[in-house]
Write a protein that holds these residues in place. Structure first.
Motif, PDB file in Angstrom:
ATOM      1  N   THR A   1       0.625  -1.115   0.239  1.00 48.57           N
ATOM      2  CA  THR A   1      -0.335   0.544  -0.001  1.00 48.57           C
ATOM      3  C   THR A   1       1.314   1.358  -0.059  1.00 48.57           C
ATOM      4  OG1 THR A   1       0.223   0.420   2.673  1.00 48.57           O
ATOM      5  CG2 THR A   1      -1.122  -1.192   1.029  1.00 48.57           C
ATOM      6  N   ALA A   2       1.935   1.372   0.638  1.00 45.10           N
ATOM      7  CA  ALA A   2       3.304   2.367  -0.043  1.00 45.10           C
ATOM      8  C   ALA A   2       3.229   2.888  -0.867  1.00 45.10           C
ATOM      9  CB  ALA A   2       4.407   2.558   0.794  1.00 45.10           C
ATOM     10  N   ALA A   3       2.673   4.368  -1.784  1.00 44.84           N
ATOM     11  CA  ALA A   3       3.418   4.415  -2.420  1.00 44.84           C
ATOM     12  C   ALA A   3       4.891   4.426  -3.202  1.00 44.84           C
ATOM     13  CB  ALA A   3       2.875   6.776  -2.480  1.00 44.84           C
ATOM     14  N   ALA A   4       5.244   4.371  -4.332  1.00 50.04           N
ATOM     15  CA  ALA A   4       6.456   5.377  -4.849  1.00 50.04           C
ATOM     16  C   ALA A   4       7.091   5.732  -4.218  1.00 50.04           C
ATOM     17  CB  ALA A   4       6.816   4.328  -6.451  1.00 50.04           C
ATOM     18  N   PRO A   5       8.243   6.494  -4.227  1.00 46.78           N
ATOM     19  CA  PRO A   5       9.117   6.972  -3.359  1.00 46.78           C
ATOM     20  C   PRO A   5       8.745   8.429  -5.136  1.00 46.78           C
ATOM     21  CG  PRO A   5      10.598   5.793  -2.983  1.00 46.78           C
ATOM     22  CD  PRO A   5       9.208   4.722  -3.463  1.00 46.78           C
ATOM     23  N   PRO A   6       8.493   9.247  -5.096  1.00 50.36           N
ATOM     24  CA  PRO A   6       8.100  10.704  -6.249  1.00 50.36           C
ATOM     25  C   PRO A   6       9.681  10.394  -6.568  1.00 50.36           C
ATOM     26  CG  PRO A   6       7.716  11.667  -4.007  1.00 50.36           C
ATOM     27  CD  PRO A   6       7.687  10.093  -3.300  1.00 50.36           C
ATOM     28  N   ARG A   7       9.801  11.316  -7.961  1.00 48.10           N
ATOM     29  CA  ARG A   7      10.627  11.347  -8.191  1.00 48.10           C
ATOM     30  C   ARG A   7      11.094  12.135  -8.335  1.00 48.10           C
ATOM     31  NH1 ARG A   7      10.728   7.653 -14.226  1.00 48.10           N
ATOM     32  NH2 ARG A   7      11.413   5.779 -13.222  1.00 48.10           N
ATOM     33  N   ARG A   8      12.296  13.709  -7.360  1.00 49.40           N
ATOM     34  CA  ARG A   8      12.385  14.850  -6.886  1.00 49.40           C
ATOM     35  C   ARG A   8      13.427  15.269  -8.306  1.00 49.40           C
ATOM     36  NH1 ARG A   8      12.387  14.329  -0.510  1.00 49.40           N
ATOM     37  NH2 ARG A   8      10.401  13.263  -0.277  1.00 49.40           N
ATOM     38  N   THR A   9      13.957  14.640  -8.625  1.00 48.61           N
ATOM     39  CA  THR A   9      15.134  15.075  -9.328  1.00 48.61           C
ATOM     40  C   THR A   9      14.305  16.208 -10.621  1.00 48.61           C
ATOM     41  OG1 THR A   9      16.350  13.264  -9.271  1.00 48.61           O
ATOM     42  CG2 THR A   9      16.889  14.411 -11.327  1.00 48.61           C
ATOM     43  N   ARG A  10      13.192  15.684 -11.696  1.00 50.88           N
ATOM     44  CA  ARG A  10      12.596  16.381 -12.108  1.00 50.88           C
ATOM     45  C   ARG A  10      12.514  17.611 -11.894  1.00 50.88           C
ATOM     46  NH1 ARG A  10       8.989  12.622 -16.543  1.00 50.88           N
ATOM     47  NH2 ARG A  10      11.054  11.583 -17.542  1.00 50.88           N
ATOM     48  N   ARG A  11      11.475  17.295 -10.594  1.00 59.86           N
ATOM     49  CA  ARG A  11      10.878  18.992 -10.077  1.00 59.86           C
ATOM     50  C   ARG A  11      11.960  19.897  -9.256  1.00 59.86           C
ATOM     51  NH1 ARG A  11       7.014  17.091  -5.221  1.00 59.86           N
ATOM     52  NH2 ARG A  11       6.081  15.890  -7.026  1.00 59.86           N
ATOM     53  N   VAL A  12      12.853  19.064  -8.699  1.00 58.34           N
ATOM     54  CA  VAL A  12      14.402  19.996  -8.406  1.00 58.34           C
ATOM     55  C   VAL A  12      14.874  20.691  -9.916  1.00 58.34           C
ATOM     56  CG1 VAL A  12      16.550  19.894  -7.254  1.00 58.34           C
ATOM     57  CG2 VAL A  12      15.050  18.954  -5.875  1.00 58.34           C
ATOM     58  N   LEU A  13      15.205  19.993 -10.495  1.00 54.85           N
ATOM     59  CA  LEU A  13      15.663  21.204 -11.639  1.00 54.85           C
ATOM     60  C   LEU A  13      15.084  22.186 -12.440  1.00 54.85           C
ATOM     61  CD1 LEU A  13      17.216  17.472 -13.601  1.00 54.85           C
ATOM     62  CD2 LEU A  13      19.067  19.787 -11.892  1.00 54.85           C
ATOM     63  N   GLY A  14      13.374  21.280 -12.579  1.00 54.06           N
ATOM     64  CA  GLY A  14      11.949  23.114 -13.071  1.00 54.06           C
ATOM     65  C   GLY A  14      12.579  23.787 -11.860  1.00 54.06           C
ATOM     66  N   TRP A  15      12.180  24.044 -10.946  1.00 58.29           N
ATOM     67  CA  TRP A  15      12.622  24.996  -9.932  1.00 58.29           C
ATOM     68  C   TRP A  15      14.060  25.475 -10.242  1.00 58.29           C
ATOM     69  CZ3 TRP A  15       8.684  27.492  -7.746  1.00 58.29           C
ATOM     70  CH2 TRP A  15       7.728  26.139  -7.181  1.00 58.29           C
ATOM     71  N   ILE A  16      15.074  25.112 -10.358  1.00 58.34           N
ATOM     72  CA  ILE A  16      15.927  25.202 -10.924  1.00 58.34           C
ATOM     73  C   ILE A  16      16.387  26.885 -11.497  1.00 58.34           C
ATOM     74  CG2 ILE A  16      18.753  25.230 -11.362  1.00 58.34           C
ATOM     75  CD1 ILE A  16      18.625  23.302  -8.608  1.00 58.34           C
ATOM     76  N   VAL A  17      15.555  25.784 -12.888  1.00 57.95           N
ATOM     77  CA  VAL A  17      15.368  27.065 -14.371  1.00 57.95           C
ATOM     78  C   VAL A  17      14.696  27.803 -14.104  1.00 57.95           C
ATOM     79  CG1 VAL A  17      14.264  26.514 -16.486  1.00 57.95           C
ATOM     80  CG2 VAL A  17      16.611  24.795 -15.572  1.00 57.95           C
ATOM     81  N   ILE A  18      13.307  27.936 -13.183  1.00 55.00           N
ATOM     82  CA  ILE A  18      12.605  28.699 -12.924  1.00 55.00           C
ATOM     83  C   ILE A  18      13.403  30.296 -12.336  1.00 55.00           C
ATOM     84  CG2 ILE A  18      10.415  29.816 -12.043  1.00 55.00           C
ATOM     85  CD1 ILE A  18       9.154  26.768 -12.295  1.00 55.00           C
ATOM     86  N   ILE A  19      13.827  29.555 -11.086  1.00 51.02           N
ATOM     87  CA  ILE A  19      14.637  30.759 -10.877  1.00 51.02           C
ATOM     88  C   ILE A  19      16.396  31.217 -11.669  1.00 51.02           C
ATOM     89  CG2 ILE A  19      16.372  30.763  -8.992  1.00 51.02           C
ATOM     90  CD1 ILE A  19      15.307  28.590  -7.026  1.00 51.02           C
ATOM     91  N   LEU A  20      16.882  30.391 -12.495  1.00 53.38           N
ATOM     92  CA  LEU A  20      17.808  31.246 -13.287  1.00 53.38           C
ATOM     93  C   LEU A  20      17.453  32.050 -14.187  1.00 53.38           C
ATOM     94  CD1 LEU A  20      19.794  28.444 -14.234  1.00 53.38           C
ATOM     95  CD2 LEU A  20      19.994  29.948 -12.374  1.00 53.38           C
ATOM     96  N   LEU A  21      16.003  31.686 -14.710  1.00 51.74           N
ATOM     97  CA  LEU A  21      15.104  32.680 -15.348  1.00 51.74           C
ATOM     98  C   LEU A  21      14.859  33.709 -15.355  1.00 51.74           C
ATOM     99  CD1 LEU A  21      12.730  29.944 -16.915  1.00 51.74           C
ATOM    100  CD2 LEU A  21      14.494  31.114 -18.324  1.00 51.74           C
ATOM    101  N   VAL A  22      13.687  33.809 -13.429  1.00 51.25           N
ATOM    102  CA  VAL A  22      13.729  35.259 -12.660  1.00 51.25           C
ATOM    103  C   VAL A  22      14.945  35.765 -13.080  1.00 51.25           C
ATOM    104  CG1 VAL A  22      12.939  36.313 -10.776  1.00 51.25           C
ATOM    105  CG2 VAL A  22      12.295  33.839 -12.205  1.00 51.25           C
ATOM    106  N   ILE A  23      16.802  35.327 -12.062  1.00 52.14           N
ATOM    107  CA  ILE A  23      17.508  35.853 -11.981  1.00 52.14           C
ATOM    108  C   ILE A  23      17.442  36.193 -13.072  1.00 52.14           C
ATOM    109  CG2 ILE A  23      20.031  35.899 -11.996  1.00 52.14           C
ATOM    110  CD1 ILE A  23      19.282  33.804  -9.288  1.00 52.14           C
ATOM    111  N   GLY A  24      17.707  35.920 -14.473  1.00 61.55           N
ATOM    112  CA  GLY A  24      17.809  36.496 -15.365  1.00 61.55           C
ATOM    113  C   GLY A  24      17.850  37.831 -16.317  1.00 61.55           C
ATOM    114  N   GLY A  25      15.842  37.020 -15.917  1.00 64.11           N
ATOM    115  CA  GLY A  25      15.538  38.333 -16.251  1.00 64.11           C
ATOM    116  C   GLY A  25      15.675  40.114 -15.514  1.00 64.11           C
ATOM    117  N   ALA A  26      15.642  39.439 -14.112  1.00 66.09           N
ATOM    118  CA  ALA A  26      15.740  40.769 -13.139  1.00 66.09           C
ATOM    119  C   ALA A  26      17.470  41.153 -13.886  1.00 66.09           C
ATOM    120  CB  ALA A  26      15.699  40.315 -12.102  1.00 66.09           C
TER     121      ALA A  26
END
Length: 396
Positions: A11-36
């Motif tokens: 009944t335990a769910a498989a651990p979520p794949r956090r790699t894509r999520r972390v990479l997505g946040w890194i890309v968003i932060i870099l885009l915000v910094i670059g735009g600023a």
């Protein structure tokens, strides 16, 4: 014959794949910094330097670009400088040095700046400059009426009337023009063997928004246009020779051992958190909500009441249940109180109200024996009401 035993599905769910999520946040932060950074660079490239009041390049209401352009139209060379070194280098024998209050310079630097100039015009009402140049004193007097030159200086004879701003008290030997009946003057002129020095509050006279009023433009031309070369010095904090005096910081006031002690305490706290801190494992899925049967809740509360030996609380719970059931059987509303139920029961059974009121609203039992008797009486009352209702239905 072999049998295969199937393991139950986890009944335990498989651990979520956090790699894509972390990479997505890194890309968003870099885009915000670059735009600023891009916006800051574009803003810095397209921004126009601020020109405040008294600035010959200022286009605002209190800027003096219009006066500078009038001088240039009269073949007067207007040289705008923003450092005292450039101003001293640009001053010649036929130069008029023009400036507002040199707030960013010390007295020594001001005197060094004024020394090579033979003709000086101050467009401010600075009390410090009045005292430094010994021109006079400040006064709180003012005049709302238009005034004329009222002095013997020929260059102001054809200026006409003006509405001056601040007035001054001329010092001995200093000529005062555009004054009132008390001897106060808006323009101070001191002619000596060294040269000529003039001072006037030019904020409300020579600003772009006021230059066209009265004789302001003519007065500005008469003051600044006496020579063919004008060096207009604009003071700023970037050209200051004053050393900033700041209050001592907390680190300077505390002993030298305080900072290392604080750092050691912080490191000890982090080490303790890593040592004794709770470590969370992966999330486990659980089917919610959990359904608990009413009978289990009832039995649990009953055991807690019995363990606490609280006869009064148990009697109150039993009596409340009896009141609700009687109200439902007698056709009363859900919010009927114990008093209303007692009156309805007395009417239905034909018994005295006081006895029913005492049973449903009276004092609660204080012992287990009294609790048993109280519960038995309530049960008998419910049975009597049920019998009365059944009898009425059978006779109809």
């Amino acid at each position: 014959m072999s049998t295969t035993t199937e393991l139950p599905a986890s009944t335990a769910a498989a651990p979520p794949r956090r790699t894509r999520r972390v990479l997505g946040w890194i890309v968003i932060i870099l885009l915000v910094i670059g735009g600023a950074l891009l916006i800051m660079r574009i803003g810095a490239a397209t921004s126009v330097p601020f020109r405040g009041g008294g600035d010959p390049d200022g286009t605002g209401e209190h800027g003096m670009l219009a006066l500078a352009e009038i001088l240039r139209d009269q073949d007067v060379e207007v040289e705008v400088v923003r450092t005292r070194a450039d101003a001293i280098a640009a001053i010649e024998d036929d130069t008029t040095l023009v400036m507002t209050d040199p707030y960013s310079l010390s007295d020594e630097a001001v005197l060094q700046l004024l020394e090579p100039a033979h003709r000086i015009v101050l467009l401010s009402a600075s009390s410090r400059m009045l005292s430094l140049l010994e021109l006079g004193e400040s006064t709180s007097a003012s005049t709302a009426a238009a005034v004329t030159a009222s002095c013997d200086l020929a260059e102001f004879a054809r200026v006409g009337e003006i509405h001056p701003g601040r007035l001054f008290i001329p010092a001995d030997g200093v000529t005062g023009c555009y004054g009132d009946d008390d001897g106060n003057a808006a323009l101070l002129v001191d002619e000596t063997e060294v040269g000529e020095r003039a001072m006037i509050d030019g904020t409300r006279l020579f600003g772009n928004g006021y230059l066209a009023q009265d004789g302001n433009a003519a007065l500005g031309l008469a003051l600044l246009g006496q020579t063919g070369h004008v060096v207009w010095y604009v003071p700023s904090f970037a050209d200051s020779d004053l050393e900033a005096q700041t209050e001592p910081s907390l680190g300077e006031l505390t002993p030298s051992w305080v900072t290392p002690a604080i750092v050691m305490l912080i490191l000890a706290g982090v080490a303790a958190a890593l040592w004794r801190g709770r470590r969370f494992g992966p999330l486990v899925a659980e089917t919610l909500p959990v359904t608990v049967r009413a009978s289990e809740t009832m039995h649990g509360r009953a055991r807690l009441t019995a363990k606490a030996a609280d006869a009064g609380h148990a009697a109150e719970a039993i009596r409340d249940g009896t009141v609700r059931r009687l109200a439902r059987r007698l056709g009363l509303h859900d919010r009927a109180g114990a008093g209303e139920v007692a009156d309805a029961v007395a009417d239905r059974l034909g018994i005295p109200r006081t006895s029913v009121q005492e049973l449903l609203t009276g004092a609660l039992p204080a012992s287990d024996d009294q609790l048993i008797d109280h519960a038995r009486n309530l049960s008998d009352l419910e049975s009597a009401v049920d019998d009365a209702i059944r009898t009425e239905r059978g006779t109809r």
